[in-house]
Design an enzyme around this catalytic site. Structure first.
Site, PDB file in Angstrom:
ATOM      1  N   ARG A 114       0.824  -1.218   0.000  1.00 42.11           N
ATOM      2  CA  ARG A 114       0.000   0.000   0.000  1.00 42.11           C
ATOM      3  C   ARG A 114       0.856   1.265   0.000  1.00 42.11           C
ATOM      4  O   ARG A 114       0.373   2.342  -0.307  1.00 42.11           O
ATOM      5  CB  ARG A 114      -0.938   0.006   1.219  1.00 42.11           C
ATOM      6  CG  ARG A 114      -1.925  -1.139   1.257  1.00 42.11           C
ATOM      7  CD  ARG A 114      -2.849  -1.154   0.064  1.00 42.11           C
ATOM      8  NE  ARG A 114      -3.491   0.116  -0.142  1.00 42.11           N
ATOM      9  CZ  ARG A 114      -4.553   0.562   0.552  1.00 42.11           C
ATOM     10  NH1 ARG A 114      -5.122  -0.229   1.436  1.00 42.11           N
ATOM     11  NH2 ARG A 114      -5.067   1.745   0.338  1.00 42.11           N
ATOM     12  N   ARG A 152       4.480   2.055  10.231  1.00 45.15           N
ATOM     13  CA  ARG A 152       4.592   0.610  10.433  1.00 45.15           C
ATOM     14  C   ARG A 152       5.457   0.201  11.612  1.00 45.15           C
ATOM     15  O   ARG A 152       5.412  -0.975  12.010  1.00 45.15           O
ATOM     16  CB  ARG A 152       5.103  -0.046   9.144  1.00 45.15           C
ATOM     17  CG  ARG A 152       4.216   0.196   7.933  1.00 45.15           C
ATOM     18  CD  ARG A 152       2.782  -0.252   8.156  1.00 45.15           C
ATOM     19  NE  ARG A 152       1.961  -0.095   6.946  1.00 45.15           N
ATOM     20  CZ  ARG A 152       0.707  -0.484   6.837  1.00 45.15           C
ATOM     21  NH1 ARG A 152       0.087  -1.050   7.860  1.00 45.15           N
ATOM     22  NH2 ARG A 152       0.037  -0.301   5.721  1.00 45.15           N
TER      23      ARG A 152
END
Ligand SMILES: Cc1cc2nc3c(=O)[nH]c(=O)nc-3n(C[C@H](O)[C@H](O)[C@H](O)COP(=O)(O)OP(=O)(O)OC[C@H]3O[C@@H](n4cnc5c(N)ncnc54)[C@H](O)[C@@H]3O)c2cc1C
Length: 301
Positions: A99, A218
């Site tokens: 993504r 992340r």
């Protein structure tokens, strides 16, 4: 070439060179390793000086400039550095990772090659129940017989899927036909029954600005553990590669917090010694909880 051409040498970072190509193990069979890089902290500073004019080159001034750029979101100097990773990761992690569009990716082709019989099975401490408060999260770790059954099922299903894959291909891992008397299914089709925990591999190249954007999302506590494990290993490579940018990133991004206008008003009133409660301050209960969590620990916000 003019005689006054600027003599340049390619920046080399010894701390990163020493781990170039070395896999940092992640999860059970995954890894991330740096394959190549371009630039260093000095490249960020050099690019910034093009916009701000020449300055001194002392390290503490470079640090100040990098901190300033990070604080004020002056991002383009960070785009002057690039890094390329080789990553081995489960397919479900790859789906989250892909993504992030601001990178160049080249993935192992399961149309062309046979996938290895390697699949991710979580370590028992990461085998958690569905969280009740957060639909995107995990609750307490499963224990005892429940955990054992889950692990067995994960392994059994993956092994069965791989056995089916081999049968469909009618080839062993080296490409030799198992039953020369029948044709195998095309590799691009045979892979479709494999589960999301099988490992894939890719080369992933990005610039320093977008790498930090990736890591801010992340390596964050809200990210799923499995992708966070990769991001944490990559944070280590960031520290080796660009120590000044890494320190600024931790200070102004990873360990900092964004506070809304109403949140700031609450903090001002608290500093002034006022009693403030959620119903009267204009924050929703959820925003209030998040603000209080940030005040106790910025990373939790
Ligand atoms: C904790 C967490 C939960 C998530 N949950 C979900 C979910 O439930 N469902 C889901 O679909 N996704 C989910 N995502 C993915 C998320 O929405 C982003 O797609 C992902 O984090 C990539 O971020 P990005 O677009 O900023 O990164 P990049 O793609 O690297 O882009 C960086 C920046 O460049 C700009 N940019 C890049 N491409 C474009 C473009 N085409 N148009 C406009 N601007 C562009 C944007 O400003 C963007 O922020 C989740 C992510 C996280 C971290």
């Amino acid at each position: 070439m003019t005689t006054d051409a600027e003599r340049l040498t390619r920046p080399r970072v010894e701390a990163l060179d020493s781990v170039l190509g070395v896999p940092f193990q992640v999860l059970d069979d995954g890894f991330v390793r740096v394959v190549d890089y371009m630039g260093d902290d000095g490249s960020v500073v050099q690019a910034a000086r093009v916009s701000y004019g020449a300055g001194t080159k002392r390290v503490h001034e470079d640090r100040g400039l990098i901190n300033y750029l990070m604080r004020h979101r002056h991002t383009t100097p960070f785009e002057m550095c690039e890094i390329k990773y080789h990553v081995k990761l489960p397919i479900f992690v790859a789906r989250q990772w892909i993504r992030h569009r601001t990178a160049n990716v080249n993935e192992y082709s399961a149309r062309y090659s046979i996938l290895d019989n390697e699949f991710y099975v979580p370590a028992p401490e990461h085998l958690a129940a569905q969280a009740t408060a957060n639909r995107q999260g995990r609750g307490a770790a499963l224990a005892g017989e429940t955990a054992r059954r889950v692990l067995d099922l994960l392994r059994r299903d993956a092994e069965r899927a791989y056995a089916g894959y081999t049968e469909l291909l009618n080839e062993d891992a080296s490409g030799t036909p198992i039953d020369p008397g029948r044709p195998g299914l095309a590799r691009e089709l045979a892979r479709m029954n494999l589960s999301l925990n099988f490992y894939t591999q890719w080369y992933w190249k990005t610039d320093l600005h977008n790498l930090m954007h990736f890591l801010s999302l992340r390596a964050d506590a809200h990210a799923q553990y499995e992708i966070r494990a990769y991001a944490e290993a990559m944070l280590e490579t960031l520290a080796r590669w660009v120590p000044l940018a890494h320190a600024a990133f931790l200070e102004y991004r990873m360990n900092a917090a964004a506070i809304s206008a109403k949140g700031l008003a609450v903090i001002r009133r608290l500093i002034a010694g006022e009693q403030v409660d959620q119903p009267s301050c204009g924050l929703s209960p959820r925003e209030w909880r998040e603000l209080m969590a940030v005040l106790q620990n910025p990373k939790s916000g």
